[in-house]
Design a protein around this motif. Structure first.
Motif, PDB file in Angstrom:
ATOM      1  N   GLY A 123       0.783  -1.227   0.000  1.00  6.23           N
ATOM      2  CA  GLY A 123       0.000   0.000   0.000  1.00  6.23           C
ATOM      3  C   GLY A 123       0.815   1.276   0.000  1.00  6.23           C
ATOM      4  N   GLY A 124       2.116   1.203  -0.259  1.00  7.83           N
ATOM      5  CA  GLY A 124       2.947   2.398  -0.308  1.00  7.83           C
ATOM      6  C   GLY A 124       4.218   2.232   0.491  1.00  7.83           C
ATOM      7  N   ASN A 125       5.090   3.231   0.393  1.00  9.52           N
ATOM      8  CA  ASN A 125       6.343   3.210   1.140  1.00  9.52           C
ATOM      9  C   ASN A 125       6.160   3.889   2.495  1.00  9.52           C
ATOM     10  N   GLY A 126       6.964   3.495   3.453  1.00 10.04           N
ATOM     11  CA  GLY A 126       6.880   4.125   4.765  1.00 10.04           C
ATOM     12  C   GLY A 126       7.871   3.519   5.735  1.00 10.04           C
ATOM     13  N   ILE A 127       7.795   3.981   6.956  1.00  8.90           N
ATOM     14  CA  ILE A 127       8.675   3.516   8.020  1.00  8.90           C
ATOM     15  C   ILE A 127       7.873   2.677   9.012  1.00  8.90           C
ATOM     16  N   LEU A 128       8.423   1.538   9.369  1.00 12.58           N
ATOM     17  CA  LEU A 128       7.898   0.776  10.505  1.00 12.58           C
ATOM     18  C   LEU A 128       8.733   1.150  11.723  1.00 12.58           C
ATOM     19  N   ILE A 129       8.075   1.454  12.820  1.00 16.78           N
ATOM     20  CA  ILE A 129       8.776   1.778  14.067  1.00 16.78           C
ATOM     21  C   ILE A 129       8.541   0.640  15.049  1.00 16.78           C
ATOM     22  N   TRP A 130       9.620  -0.053  15.376  1.00 17.29           N
ATOM     23  CA  TRP A 130       9.566  -1.191  16.284  1.00 17.29           C
ATOM     24  C   TRP A 130      10.061  -0.771  17.660  1.00 17.29           C
ATOM     25  N   LYS A 131       9.363  -1.189  18.696  1.00 21.10           N
ATOM     26  CA  LYS A 131       9.826  -0.990  20.079  1.00 21.10           C
ATOM     27  C   LYS A 131      10.371  -2.337  20.554  1.00 21.10           C
ATOM     28  N   ILE A 132      11.658  -2.357  20.843  1.00 22.43           N
ATOM     29  CA  ILE A 132      12.312  -3.585  21.287  1.00 22.43           C
ATOM     30  C   ILE A 132      12.520  -3.527  22.787  1.00 22.43           C
ATOM     31  N   TYR A 156       4.754  -6.894  23.914  1.00 22.32           N
ATOM     32  CA  TYR A 156       5.588  -7.822  23.168  1.00 22.32           C
ATOM     33  C   TYR A 156       7.066  -7.467  23.302  1.00 22.32           C
ATOM     34  N   LYS A 157       7.890  -8.477  23.222  1.00 22.31           N
ATOM     35  CA  LYS A 157       9.333  -8.245  23.188  1.00 22.31           C
ATOM     36  C   LYS A 157       9.688  -7.377  21.981  1.00 22.31           C
ATOM     37  N   VAL A 158       9.043  -7.627  20.865  1.00 22.27           N
ATOM     38  CA  VAL A 158       9.171  -6.797  19.672  1.00 22.27           C
ATOM     39  C   VAL A 158       7.767  -6.324  19.307  1.00 22.27           C
ATOM     40  N   ALA A 159       7.494  -5.060  19.606  1.00 25.95           N
ATOM     41  CA  ALA A 159       6.170  -4.499  19.356  1.00 25.95           C
ATOM     42  C   ALA A 159       6.244  -3.520  18.197  1.00 25.95           C
ATOM     43  N   LEU A 160       5.311  -3.618  17.281  1.00 26.01           N
ATOM     44  CA  LEU A 160       5.228  -2.659  16.198  1.00 26.01           C
ATOM     45  C   LEU A 160       4.362  -1.492  16.664  1.00 26.01           C
ATOM     46  N   LEU A 161       4.942  -0.284  16.657  1.00 23.64           N
ATOM     47  CA  LEU A 161       4.191   0.912  17.024  1.00 23.64           C
ATOM     48  C   LEU A 161       3.425   1.356  15.779  1.00 23.64           C
ATOM     49  N   GLN A 162       2.164   0.988  15.740  1.00 26.96           N
ATOM     50  CA  GLN A 162       1.360   1.150  14.537  1.00 26.96           C
ATOM     51  C   GLN A 162       0.875   2.588  14.374  1.00 26.96           C
ATOM     52  N   ALA A 163       1.090   3.133  13.167  1.00 31.65           N
ATOM     53  CA  ALA A 163       0.780   4.538  12.933  1.00 31.65           C
ATOM     54  C   ALA A 163      -0.703   4.844  13.066  1.00 31.65           C
TER      55      ALA A 163
END
Length: 202
Positions: free
Chosen positions: A24-33, A60-67
């Protein structure tokens, strides 16, 4: 900046091509580790609306901070969608008045980091973002096809940061195989789009 040992953010630039075709397009994923966090499971799902969250330490140990701020992965309402990507004009800030944010939460101990990440623009160099903290010099950084890290350590220690980012990339690759966002193309309902199967290596 401001995170305890083992907790940090990873920014990953994703481009709509190859394996990511159809996202659906380009962007940044921001992960909280949080290296001390819990493995995936129903008891590690943390999101606004749950009792005593985030102080209860469930994340989560690796959580995706969803926009889109919907916490669809934690609520098991989706397997990731294009709105999870951070795109130009969006910002992730500190403070408990909005979630997700840049605050530290390891062990349920909330620390307001005062960090802010503003996605500025996309160019041939990658995705440009601004990192701001009132206690530090402002930085404008490009995320290319790799990963950039914002977390603990000594600012300015380039060699130390290089080693830490290399370690983080390896960990992200290991952790991410258990994250729904990266299982989306193996699950036909992922993203609500017909995915592209990843070819198995020989």
């Amino acid at each position: 900046h401001g995170y305890p040992e083992g907790e940090y953010l990873l920014l990953e630039y994703r481009v709509e091509e190859s394996f990511d075709q159809g996202i659906g397009g380009n962007g940044i994923l921001i992960w909280k580790i949080d290296e001390n966090g819990k493995q995936r499971g129903s008891n590690s799902r943390g999101h606004p609306g749950l009792s005593d969250w985030p102080e209860n330490g469930n994340h989560y140990k690796v959580a995706l901070l969803q926009a889109d701020r919907d916490y669809g992965l934690e609520k098991a309402t989706d397997y990731g969608d294009p709105k999870d990507l951070w795109t130009p004009g969006m910002a992730l800030s500190a403070g408990s008045n909005q979630f997700p944010n840049t605050d530290a939460y390891q062990g349920g101990n909330i620390i307001v980091t005062k960090n802010s990440i503003q996605v500025l623009k996309e160019s041939k160099q990658g995705m440009e973002f601004r990192f701001e903290n009132p206690d530090l010099p402002q930085k404008v950084v490009y995320v290319t096809s790799g990963v950039d890290e914002s977390g603990g350590g000594n600012p300015g220690d380039d060699e130390s940061k290089s080693r830490k980012v290399a370690r983080s990339v390896a960990k992200l690759s290991s952790f991410r195989k258990n994250n729904p966002w990266d299982r989306r193309n193996r699950k036909k309902r992922a993203l609500g789009i017909k995915g592209v199967e990843r070819k198995k290596s020989a």
